[in-house]
Design a protein around this motif. Structure first.
Motif, mmCIF file in Angstrom:
data_model
loop_
_atom_site.group_PDB
_atom_site.id
_atom_site.type_symbol
_atom_site.label_atom_id
_atom_site.label_comp_id
_atom_site.label_asym_id
_atom_site.label_seq_id
_atom_site.Cartn_x
_atom_site.Cartn_y
_atom_site.Cartn_z
ATOM 1 N N ASP A 68 0.837 -1.201 0.000
ATOM 2 C CA ASP A 68 0.000 0.000 0.000
ATOM 3 C C ASP A 68 0.875 1.256 0.000
ATOM 4 O OD1 ASP A 68 -1.918 -1.879 0.177
ATOM 5 O OD2 ASP A 68 -2.693 -1.287 2.140
ATOM 6 N N TYR A 113 1.188 5.396 0.897
ATOM 7 C CA TYR A 113 0.682 6.437 1.782
ATOM 8 C C TYR A 113 1.314 7.768 1.390
ATOM 9 C CZ TYR A 113 -1.105 2.643 4.728
ATOM 10 O OH TYR A 113 -1.765 1.540 5.195
ATOM 11 N N ASP A 136 -2.632 12.030 3.971
ATOM 12 C CA ASP A 136 -3.950 11.452 4.245
ATOM 13 C C ASP A 136 -4.424 10.518 3.133
ATOM 14 O OD1 ASP A 136 -4.093 12.842 6.621
ATOM 15 O OD2 ASP A 136 -5.109 14.575 5.710
ATOM 16 N N HIS A 138 -4.378 7.189 1.005
ATOM 17 C CA HIS A 138 -4.006 5.771 1.111
ATOM 18 C C HIS A 138 -4.402 5.080 -0.188
ATOM 19 C CE1 HIS A 138 -4.834 1.602 3.099
ATOM 20 N NE2 HIS A 138 -3.702 1.613 2.410
ATOM 21 N N SER A 195 -9.347 8.655 1.117
ATOM 22 C CA SER A 195 -8.960 10.026 1.429
ATOM 23 C C SER A 195 -10.172 10.775 1.969
ATOM 24 C CB SER A 195 -8.417 10.732 0.177
ATOM 25 O OG SER A 195 -8.185 12.102 0.422
#
Length: 414
Positions: free
Chosen positions: A161, A163, A166, A168, A198
């Motif tokens: 994932d 980042y 804020d 993802h 988000s």
């Protein structure tokens, strides 16, 4: 059976049909349309077919009209129906690259789009012929061009994932497909599409999870969409082994004939699946599709007794591959060679369904067809060359005329 019994049966059957129709109408009566138009987010992979049901409509509306907009508030709106909602299209007649107006169908108020392309992403509205909307979808068609394959048998893992503050960005995987072969080692896979989370998403779009939509959704601001652009769809592949179900592959009458022939002489070869014959010119490309298969189906290919596994033949593993399987489950053979002759078997959902006997000819008359991509390429190159020669010829003569007109050309006379 007496006439009275027949009459009673017909009356009961008619009552059941009427009850069924009433139940279908009550579905729309029990589902009120939202007072403020919202958009349901849906994501698909390119070349897939999907259905968008019109979940609600006013009771007085007897036929719906589907509309399409690339962006919300766009001045250009496509009407995807005649104004009676009776457009029907057969999926088998739809080709890759066809215009969206050719690749859709409307059945029971639902919109069906065949072989969707990334340019089909946008907003779909269910409404009336007057332009009143009462249900809408936000559709994201993600391209398979940069799709990354991950093979679990080789110890590979999916993307991690991402980042960004804020934001993802992650991959959401579908369910595993059935094993693509039976009786031998096969493969199964699952498709993963790009999603993001988000708090800056537009509140006008429905979300399956809080603040989560697909990466190409209209709810995503342009800045966030640019940050998630490099997160491509994924394909997760693993091995599997299942047993075959017992099926009756040969009819009794045909089997009796074969038994008789076997007593008289040698027993003939009996194909277990329909075999289609195709003759291809040496050095030309060929694309074979499995009958009735879609990109989300489990499809496998064999050449005679050789299994063409995705771990070796999936598109993108090696750029120099001459024979490969694309993400739409089609088998590609580039620059056909004499060694490509044989029977190519197609498996669909774990069952062998068809075979293609390929013959390669090196000589002979070839019928030119404008549907052939190579013929179109030759014609385009010829036309471009002719236009360039014409342009050079015209430019030279124009320059000579200007020189003679303004007496700027040198005089070589004695």
């Amino acid at each position: 059976m007496s006439l009275a019994h027949t009459t009673v049966l017909l009356w009961v059957w008619g009552s059941l049909q009427a009850f069924e129709i009433v139940e279908k109408e009550n579905i729309f009566q029990k589902t009120p349309c939202p007072a403020f138009l919202m958009f349901d987010n849906a994501a698909y992979l390119a070349d897939m077919s999907f259905e968008l049901p019109c979940h609600c409509k006013p009771e007085e509306v007897s036929a719906v009209v589907w509309y399409y907009q690339k962006h919300l508030g766009s001045g250009h709106t496509k009407v995807l129906t005649d104004f009676d909602g009776r457009v029907l299209t057969e999926a088998a007649q739809v080709r890759v690259g066809s215009d969206m107006l050719v690749r859709f169908s409307i059945r029971m108020f639902s919109l069906l789009v065949f072989r969707a392309q990334p340019e089909d992403s946008g907003l779909y509205f269910c409404g009336t012929r007057k332009g009143d909307y009462f249900y809408a979808y936000d559709v994201d068609i993600q391209s398979s061009e940069g799709m990354v394959a991950t093979f679990k048998d080789e110890g590979q893992e999916p993307f991690e994932d991402e980042y960004h503050g804020d934001l993802h960005v992650f991959t959401t995987f579908w369910e595993w497909t059935p094993c693509d072969r039976c009786g031998v080692r096969g493969e199964q896979w699952r498709i993963g599409l790009c999603y993001l989370q988000s708090p800056d998403l537009s509140p006008r779009y429905h979300k399956t999870m809080p603040d989560v939509v697909s990466c190409g959704s209209q709810a995503v601001p342009r800045k966030l969409r640019t940050m998630a652009r490099d997160h491509t769809p994924e394909l997760l592949v693993r091995s599997c082994l299942v047993s075959c179900e017992k099926r009756k592959t040969i009819r009794e009458g045909i089997l009796a004939i074969f038994n008789y022939v076997s007593k008289v002489g040698s027993r003939p070869w009996v194909p277990q699946v329909p075999i289609q014959f195709h003759r291809q010119r040496l050095g030309h490309g060929l694309i074979i599709s499995c009958p009735g298969a879609r990109p989300e189906h489990a499809v496998a290919w064999d050449k005679d007794h050789q299994h063409l596994y995705r771990t070796q033949y999936l598109k993108g593993i090696n750029r120099s591959m001459r024979v490969f399987i694309d993400h739409g489950n089609q088998l590609h053979i580039r620059f056909t060679q004499l060694s490509d002759r044989g029977i190519y078997y197609c498996w669909r959902q774990g069952v062998r369904v068809a075979g293609f006997r390929l013959a390669v000819k090196s000589r002979g008359h070839y019928q030119v067809s404008f549907s052939d991509p190579e013929t179109r390429s030759v014609l385009q190159l010829t036309l471009i060359g002719y236009l360039l020669i014409t342009a050079v010829f015209a430019t030279i003569h124009l320059c000579r005329c200007c020189c003679y007109l303004f007496h700027c050309c040198p005089n070589f006379s004695p």
